[in-house]
Scaffold this motif. Structure first.
Motif, mmCIF file in Angstrom:
data_model
loop_
_atom_site.group_PDB
_atom_site.id
_atom_site.type_symbol
_atom_site.label_atom_id
_atom_site.label_comp_id
_atom_site.label_asym_id
_atom_site.label_seq_id
_atom_site.Cartn_x
_atom_site.Cartn_y
_atom_site.Cartn_z
ATOM 1 N N GLY A 132 0.838 -1.195 0.000
ATOM 2 C CA GLY A 132 0.000 0.000 0.000
ATOM 3 C C GLY A 132 0.869 1.239 0.000
ATOM 4 O O GLY A 132 2.107 1.171 -0.050
ATOM 5 N N TYR A 133 0.221 2.390 0.048
ATOM 6 C CA TYR A 133 0.928 3.673 0.040
ATOM 7 C C TYR A 133 0.291 4.590 1.079
ATOM 8 O O TYR A 133 -0.938 4.656 1.187
ATOM 9 N N THR A 134 1.127 5.289 1.834
ATOM 10 C CA THR A 134 0.655 6.267 2.813
ATOM 11 C C THR A 134 0.991 7.664 2.304
ATOM 12 O O THR A 134 2.168 7.992 2.102
ATOM 13 N N LEU A 135 -0.044 8.450 2.095
ATOM 14 C CA LEU A 135 0.092 9.813 1.576
ATOM 15 C C LEU A 135 -0.074 10.797 2.725
ATOM 16 O O LEU A 135 -1.015 10.688 3.517
ATOM 17 N N LYS A 136 0.839 11.770 2.821
ATOM 18 C CA LYS A 136 0.765 12.815 3.843
ATOM 19 C C LYS A 136 0.807 14.181 3.164
ATOM 20 O O LYS A 136 1.736 14.464 2.400
ATOM 21 N N VAL A 137 -0.219 14.997 3.460
ATOM 22 C CA VAL A 137 -0.302 16.348 2.907
ATOM 23 C C VAL A 137 -0.669 17.299 4.049
ATOM 24 O O VAL A 137 -1.737 17.153 4.649
ATOM 25 N N PRO A 138 0.196 18.258 4.393
ATOM 26 C CA PRO A 138 -0.130 19.194 5.476
ATOM 27 C C PRO A 138 -1.364 20.030 5.147
ATOM 28 O O PRO A 138 -1.650 20.331 3.981
ATOM 29 N N PHE A 139 -2.108 20.399 6.184
ATOM 30 C CA PHE A 139 -3.304 21.212 5.990
ATOM 31 C C PHE A 139 -2.981 22.538 5.300
ATOM 32 O O PHE A 139 -3.807 23.065 4.551
ATOM 33 N N ASP A 140 -1.789 23.083 5.579
ATOM 34 C CA ASP A 140 -1.463 24.390 5.019
ATOM 35 C C ASP A 140 -0.815 24.297 3.646
ATOM 36 O O ASP A 140 -0.332 25.303 3.111
ATOM 37 N N ASP A 141 -0.785 23.087 3.055
ATOM 38 C CA ASP A 141 -0.231 22.949 1.708
ATOM 39 C C ASP A 141 -1.120 23.693 0.719
ATOM 40 O O ASP A 141 -2.353 23.688 0.839
ATOM 41 N N PRO A 142 -0.530 24.361 -0.269
ATOM 42 C CA PRO A 142 -1.338 25.137 -1.234
ATOM 43 C C PRO A 142 -2.387 24.320 -1.981
ATOM 44 O O PRO A 142 -3.390 24.884 -2.430
ATOM 45 N N VAL A 143 -2.183 23.001 -2.117
ATOM 46 C CA VAL A 143 -3.153 22.211 -2.879
ATOM 47 C C VAL A 143 -4.417 21.934 -2.074
ATOM 48 O O VAL A 143 -5.438 21.546 -2.649
ATOM 49 N N VAL A 144 -4.381 22.101 -0.775
ATOM 50 C CA VAL A 144 -5.532 21.800 0.075
ATOM 51 C C VAL A 144 -6.532 22.958 0.008
ATOM 52 O O VAL A 144 -6.161 24.122 0.106
ATOM 53 N N THR A 145 -7.809 22.637 -0.177
ATOM 54 C CA THR A 145 -8.854 23.657 -0.183
ATOM 55 C C THR A 145 -9.415 23.812 1.227
ATOM 56 O O THR A 145 -9.492 22.858 1.994
ATOM 57 N N ARG A 146 -9.820 25.045 1.543
ATOM 58 C CA ARG A 146 -10.318 25.362 2.880
ATOM 59 C C ARG A 146 -11.637 26.118 2.755
ATOM 60 O O ARG A 146 -11.806 26.932 1.854
ATOM 61 N N GLN A 147 -12.512 25.875 3.686
ATOM 62 C CA GLN A 147 -13.798 26.575 3.719
ATOM 63 C C GLN A 147 -14.153 26.866 5.173
ATOM 64 O O GLN A 147 -14.180 25.968 6.013
#
Length: 781
Positions: free
Chosen positions: A432-447
């Motif tokens: 399998g693969y474990t993906l980690k993306v910080p909340f403040d990464d530019p690709v993350v959308t916020r609302q």
């Protein structure tokens, strides 16, 4: 003599062919050659020889390409087996050197294409059977049927009746050559000699002690039937020869189950009928996969199940049993199927106590089975990072790219990206693969919902996966959300110290929604350096130390005993700039001297006058240049003055970039009857001044108003130089206290109001401001 010459020629030819074939050595670990009970096996890794290898059989007569048709006729089977290509050769196959049915020597050429060139590898092996030959042995291979019987076996019971027609043909023939007749369900073919039978794809061979018959499946003389619901293919041949008045006749029957297998709830099922070769004793059965038989106890441990129903034998094998080959397949989504290379050996004994050993090689497969790809959200809010697991992926499936909210990233990720992906291996041959993306990464959308005080992060993931080695791609989608409730503006902790006020703000994942400001100015490292703040900012918290008198302070209750300093940090909405919250801290401060130059044009000073007054004098009798401007409060050595910049005799000097307001604290001789001897002990003059940058001044003097964008820089200058005029700001004083007053004007209730008569004055850098003020004063007197 001719026979010897011919034999020498054949041997020389064989040696020349064999030597020409030995052109390359195959590396270790690539080739596996094994001798089994009744066949020889060669297995070669496909990674070495490519996807289109082929074999040649070699003997003293020549080299023979083993294509599909020729292999079936001559006792060879070539098939892919996982990541290998396998050749199985019957011990009675063509071109195999047979020594007394006890030793069998195989010679092959393996041909592969490497870098566009054909490369030949010569392979040779001698095998000896580990089991004695049974009177009758039948092999049902993938592509042919083979029967061998001991040559001295007498005709079994019933043969004379069942084959009476064949016997009549044998008696009526005049030839002593061996001939063959084929029987179908309702008729039999005319006799033909063995050479003619060979042209029809049938092979008959007489070894040292056995008679061998081999035929490919689907021959014209074969017939298909059903036995207890099991499809069966049968070839019934009788060979005979008349020697004078004696007829030699051998009945050969090859009958093989053609069941394709079925799939039911995790098991592959294969069936065969036990009446193909009638037996009076219970059948001995051994099962295995990939050409290897195992003991019954081992097969039970592996989950094999053997059942018998109405003379029908049923074998059930778990789809994930050891030795089963699986393959991924893309049909819109990921599927898989399992391939079973079944090997079965059955031993039967008939009523004449003649043993028949029956072997089956069958390749079975399951239908396409869904293989769901799953994602697991392993995100922990406190880690401020999306953590998503993708699995459980088979060995032949690889991740090649990931789209994060529409932006593509190839695998492996570059070191420049803020996110990571890690491959995870599991004992069951999956990964399998474990993906980690910080909340403040530019690709993350916020609302953010201000009404509900809810902040939501969202990550839409599109995994691009590929099935190897075909490189057939498919996609897997996942949407992951992380929600924070009760989201509120940040609040700082504030602490007083002797030198100023310190603020500490712990970071939260959603603090980006707000902006920290000092007044209307965003708090940045540049702003801190400009105003003398000490700021440190790490991943955990923000620490801001604001020294006393720095920009932004508000002062109140100014007395000789001290004053209160207030500093405020504002939290504004990043989009609207509206103030959402604030942290205000008021601290008491004590100091011997201070000077404040406010933005609304007021100078407030506490000065030490111990050396500026004569012996016996008191600070209460001091005044500014204007003798009517006295202190607001005094003690034994200090005095508090507070007056507008344009009052109390203040002088103004206009520089290139700033304007300076100067005044002096001194004694008035009229108020003190002191002689020259007393005044001689005055060793110090106290000058006070406020300097403002011209660029920040909106007005110098208006009716009751003075406005500056920033506070002035105040100075208390203690000098021993005695002069009747004010000290120029360009001269170096003996000692000076410099402070930075607040941006906010002191409340009117704390500082006495002073409203001098004034008029609007247009200020120019090219006029002498002092002359303008003097003329203005004369006009009003």
């Amino acid at each position: 003599m001719q026979a010897i010459s011919f034999l020498s020629y054949r041997l020389a030819f064989f040696l020349s062919v064999w030597s020409s074939a030995q052109c390359e050595d195959i590396p270790n670990g690539v080739l596996h050659m094994e001798c089994h009970d009744r066949y020889f096996m060669i297995a070669v890794d496909l990674s070495f020889i490519g996807e289109e290898p082929h074999f040649e059989a070699v003997d003293e007569s020549g080299v023979y390409l083993l294509n599909e048709t020729y292999s079936a006729e001559c006792g060879y089977t070539v098939l892919p087996l996982g990541d290998r290509v396998v050749l199985r050769a019957s011990y009675f196959s063509c071109y195999t050197r047979n020594t007394d049915d006890e030793a069998f020597t195989f010679n092959f050429n393996l041909i592969s294409t490497q870098e566009g060139q054909a490369v030949t590898y010569a392979l040779t092996k001698t095998c000896s059977p580990s089991l004695p030959w049974s009177p009758r042995e039948v092999t049902c291979e993938l592509n042919y049927m083979e029967v061998s019987v001991r040559s001295e076996v007498s005709c079994p019971s019933g043969t004379m009746k069942d084959n009476w027609d064949a016997l009549k043909h044998a008696h009526s023939t005049t030839s002593s050559d061996w001939q063959v007749m084929f029987h179908t369900e309702n008729e039999q073919s005319p006799p033909m000699n063995l050479f003619e039978a060979r042209t029809h794809g049938y092979v008959f061979d007489l070894t040292y002690g056995r008679l061998v018959f081999r035929t490919p499946y689907g021959q014209p003389d074969a017939f298909s039937t059903e036995v207890n619901g099991v499809p069966v293919e049968v070839v019934h041949a009788t060979i005979f020869s008349r020697q004078s008045w004696v007829v030699l006749m051998v009945d050969l029957v090859a009958a093989c189950s053609m069941h394709d297998g079925s799939y039911d709830r995790g098991y592959i099922i294969w069936k065969s009928s036990e009446v193909l070769y009638p037996s009076t004793e219970s059948t001995q059965l051994n099962i295995g996969l990939n050409g290897d038989l195992v003991e019954s106890s081992v097969s039970e441990e592996r989950g094999y199940v053997v059942e018998k129903h109405n003379n029908t034998m049923q074998i059930r094998i778990p789809h994930d049993a050891e030795g089963v080959h699986r393959k991924s397949f893309v049909s819109e989504e990921l599927h898989e199927f399992y391939i079973f290379h079944l090997y079965l050996e059955q031993t039967l004994v008939d009523e004449d106590l003649v043993e028949t050993r029956l072997r089956f090689f069958r390749t079975l497969s399951t239908p396409l089975l869904p293989r769901p790809v799953v994602t697991e959200n392993q995100t922990l809010l406190e880690e401020l990072t999306f953590t998503v697991y993708l699995g459980e992926l088979p060995e032949d499936v690889a991740l090649v790219a990931v789209h994060l909210n529409g932006e593509e990233f190839t695998v492996p990720f570059s070191n420049l990206s803020g996110h990571t992906i890690t491959k995870v291996f599991h004992p069951n041959n999956t990964h399998g693969y474990t993906l980690k993306v910080p909340f403040d990464d530019p690709v993350v959308t916020r609302q953010f919902s201000r009404e509900d005080a809810v902040l939501q992060y969202r990550l839409d993931i599109n995994y691009t996966l590929s099935v190897l080695p075909e490189n057939n791609t498919f996609y897997h989608l996942a949407s992951i959300e992380a929600t924070f409730t009760d989201v509120s503006p940040p609040v700082s902790d504030a602490v007083c110290s002797e030198s100023g006020i310190s603020f500490k703000l712990d970071h939260r994942p959603y603090d980006y929604l707000w902006e920290i400001t000092i007044g209307s100015d965003p708090l940045t490292s540049e702003l801190a350096a400009q105003h003398g703040y000490i700021m440190s900012n790490n991943s955990q918290s923000l620490l801001l130390e604001v020294p006393l008198y720095a920009h932004g302070y508000e002062y109140k209750d100014l007395t000789l005993k001290g004053f209160f300093g207030t500093f405020e940090i504002l939290v504004r909405d990043r989009k609207t700039s509206e103030v959402q919250s604030s942290t205000v801290k008021t601290c008491p401060f004590t100091t011997t001297e201070f000077i404040l130059c406010s933005t609304d044009g007021r100078m407030t000073v506490v000065a030490d006058l111990s050396l500026a007054i004569p012996s016996g004098g008191v600070p209460a009798r001091t005044n500014a240049i204007d003798k009517y401007c006295g202190p607001k409060e005094t003690d034994d050595t200090r005095a508090l003055f507070s007056f507008p910049l344009n009052g109390c005799g203040t002088r103004v000097e206009l520089g290139r970039d700033n304007v300076t307001y100067q005044n002096e604290i001194s004694y008035s001789p009229k108020k003190l009857n002191m002689n020259k001897a007393a005044s001689a002990n005055v060793t110090e003059r106290v000058l006070i001044q406020c300097t403002y940058p011209l660029a920040g001044l909106r007005r110098l003097f208006t009716v009751y108003r003075f406005e500056s964008d920033s506070e002035g820089v105040g100075s208390i200058i203690h000098t021993t130089q005695v002069a009747s005029v004010l000290l120029s700001p360009t001269k170096r004083p003996t000692t000076a206290l410099v402070t930075i007053p607040p941006t906010r004007r002191p409340p009117p209730s704390q500082v006495p109001a002073f409203h001098p008569p004034a008029r609007y004055v247009m200020v120019s850098m090219f006029h002498n401001l002092e002359n303008i003020l003097r003329k203005d004063a004369v006009g009003q007197s």
